[in-house]
Enzyme design. Structure first.
Site, PDB file in Angstrom:
ATOM      1  N   MET A  73       0.793  -1.217   0.000  1.00  0.00           N
ATOM      2  CA  MET A  73       0.000   0.000   0.000  1.00  0.00           C
ATOM      3  C   MET A  73       0.830   1.274   0.000  1.00  0.00           C
ATOM      4  SD  MET A  73      -3.317  -1.024   2.286  1.00  0.00           S
ATOM      5  CE  MET A  73      -2.742  -0.259   3.754  1.00  0.00           C
ATOM      6  N   VAL A  76       8.037   3.573   2.110  1.00  0.00           N
ATOM      7  CA  VAL A  76       8.700   4.394   3.117  1.00  0.00           C
ATOM      8  C   VAL A  76      10.073   4.778   2.588  1.00  0.00           C
ATOM      9  CG1 VAL A  76       9.602   4.503   5.470  1.00  0.00           C
ATOM     10  CG2 VAL A  76       7.451   3.317   5.020  1.00  0.00           C
ATOM     11  N   LYS A  94       6.605   8.496   4.493  1.00  0.00           N
ATOM     12  CA  LYS A  94       5.720   7.457   3.967  1.00  0.00           C
ATOM     13  C   LYS A  94       4.805   8.039   2.906  1.00  0.00           C
ATOM     14  CE  LYS A  94       2.654   3.767   5.645  1.00  0.00           C
ATOM     15  NZ  LYS A  94       2.077   3.173   6.868  1.00  0.00           N
ATOM     16  N   ASP A 201      -2.044  -4.786  13.583  1.00  0.00           N
ATOM     17  CA  ASP A 201      -1.058  -5.277  12.613  1.00  0.00           C
ATOM     18  C   ASP A 201       0.276  -5.513  13.314  1.00  0.00           C
ATOM     19  OD1 ASP A 201      -0.292  -6.099  10.070  1.00  0.00           O
ATOM     20  OD2 ASP A 201       0.375  -4.109   9.463  1.00  0.00           O
TER      21      ASP A 201
END
Length: 409
Positions: A73, A76, A94, A201
């Site tokens: 997605m 970085v 990011k 996560d």
């Protein structure tokens, strides 16, 4: 299978940082029948490169240096903050992948990540410095730069020399992770009302280990803040498949105990040096998660104290009611194991040496010298106490001996 770019995407690559699986475990058979569209332009591996390149300045003050990490997605970047009179500061920047930056649901998740992180201030959580959008309206998130590596790479570095992470080091790292997650779980509003944040996560990739020995949890991109309405639709499971708690596959809401289960997986995998819930397909992984059948850690690591094994399997209980009541209780149990079995528990200096050795093993260099030579010598003494060896007895690879602890007498 609906792929990235749709608001109800199902992530099919285990490298992707998020999966959105509608219907929980009841959707698995449909997933099994769905074809994998290799080469499809919508796949993450075929996404547009975008405008970001080394040397580009974002918002006139952040210069991109190199890609530090990339998932399904977002990317970085290691970047530099440019200020007056030659001021520079390394940061992590990011950016959403171009194909997702136009997805309203993903943008809402990105904004929520910035909002959630901005309310967390704890030494075991990566700090947010800035959030904004560039001249093209594309958002960016600026975070503190952690010079070091993630926990997954630490485990990999040991595997390269056919070793496993010493159990005291694994426990010391996870204790710090639990401190950061507890801070998120006990978050309050400015008025003093409880407003817990659930990470959702917790994975080895999201545990950052600094060359200074600091341990920081990162990537609250999927976090659920209870003081804000849902960003995703009901019936959607979020998180890497192999790190979900079993109740999440049944469409139960995320909670402190689902995060705790994730920490249990991280600790089990760090000790075992292998994946806990893995499989040839997403369906197989979800089935293993739903069953929550956990191999005894002592069968893989006979050196692990029984009390530690008990703590690991308590965290990984299929029924949330049989787990620790919260992450603080798990942290207390793990600290008790260290206290009862070691003369001197690992501190940040011992972790720093682990990180530096792993970086060298992986060809990343030892990192910035943010630990003084005195600290390094102290870390060597701690290591000698833990492993029953002197720094002169280490092999040429810098590998850690497998003598893992010294019992108190």
């Amino acid at each position: 299978m609906i792929l990235p770019g749709a608001s109800t995407a199902i992530r099919s690559s285990l490298r992707a940082p998020a999966y959105l699986i509608r219907g929980g475990i009841s959707a698995m058979n449909e997933m099994a029948r769905a074809p994998r569209l290799r080469g499809d332009a919508r796949l993450v591996s075929s996404r547009p490169v975008g405008r970001d390149q080394p040397g580009r300045r974002i918002a006139g003050k952040y210069e991109l240096v190199e890609r530090a990490g990339e998932g399904g997605m977002a990317t970085v970047w290691r970047a530099i903050t440019l200020g007056a009179e030659g001021f520079e500061r390394p940061v992590a920047l990011k950016r959403a992948h171009p194909a997702l930056a136009i997805d309203p649901q993903f943008v809402a998740m990105f904004v929520e990540e910035a909002r959630v992180n901005a309310t967390l201030d704890h030494p075991n959580i990566v700090h947010i410095h800035d959030f904004g959008s560039d001249e093209h309206g594309e958002h960016y998130l600026v975070m503190e730069w952690v010079e070091g590596l993630d926990l997954r790479r630490l485990v990999h570095a040991h595997a390269l020399v056919e070793e496993q992470v010493a159990w005291p080091i694994a426990v010391a790292i996870v204790v710090e992770v639990l401190r950061g997650i507890y801070a998120a779980h006990t978050r309050e509003t400015p008025d003093g009302d409880a407003a817990p944040i659930f990470h959702r996560d917790v994975t080895p990739q999201n545990v950052m280990l600094a060359v200074s020995g600091a341990v920081k949890i990162t990537d609250f991109g999927l976090a659920r803040a209870t003081d804000r309405a849902r960003v995703t639709n009901p019936g959607t499971v979020k998180g890497k498949l192999g790190y979900l708690a079993p109740e999440l596959t049944l469409d139960h809401p995320p909670s402190a105990l689902t995060d705790l289960f994730g920490v249990g997986i991280v600790l089990w995998e760090t000790l075992a040096g292998e994946r806990l819930f893995d499989g040839a397909s997403d369906v197989e992984i979800l089935q293993k998660v739903a069953r929550a059948s956990v191999p005894p850690i002592m069968a893989i690591r006979p050196d692990v104290p029984p009390a530690l094994a008990e703590a690991v399997h308590t965290a990984l209980a299929r029924d949330p009611a049989h787990r620790f009541p919260d992450v603080r209780a798990m942290g207390l149990a793990l600290r008790r194991v260290l206290r009862d079995h070691l003369d001197e528990a690992p501190d940040m200096h011992a972790i720093a040496m682990e990180v530096r050795d792993a970086r060298e093993q992986l060809g990343l260099g030892t990192g910035r010298r943010s630990v003084s030579s005195l600290d390094v010598e102290h870390a060597r003494r701690v290591r000698a106490a833990l492993f029953g060896t002197s720094s002169d007895e280490r092999d040429a690879s810098g590998a850690i001996p497998l003598e893992l602890s010294r019992k108190k007498h």
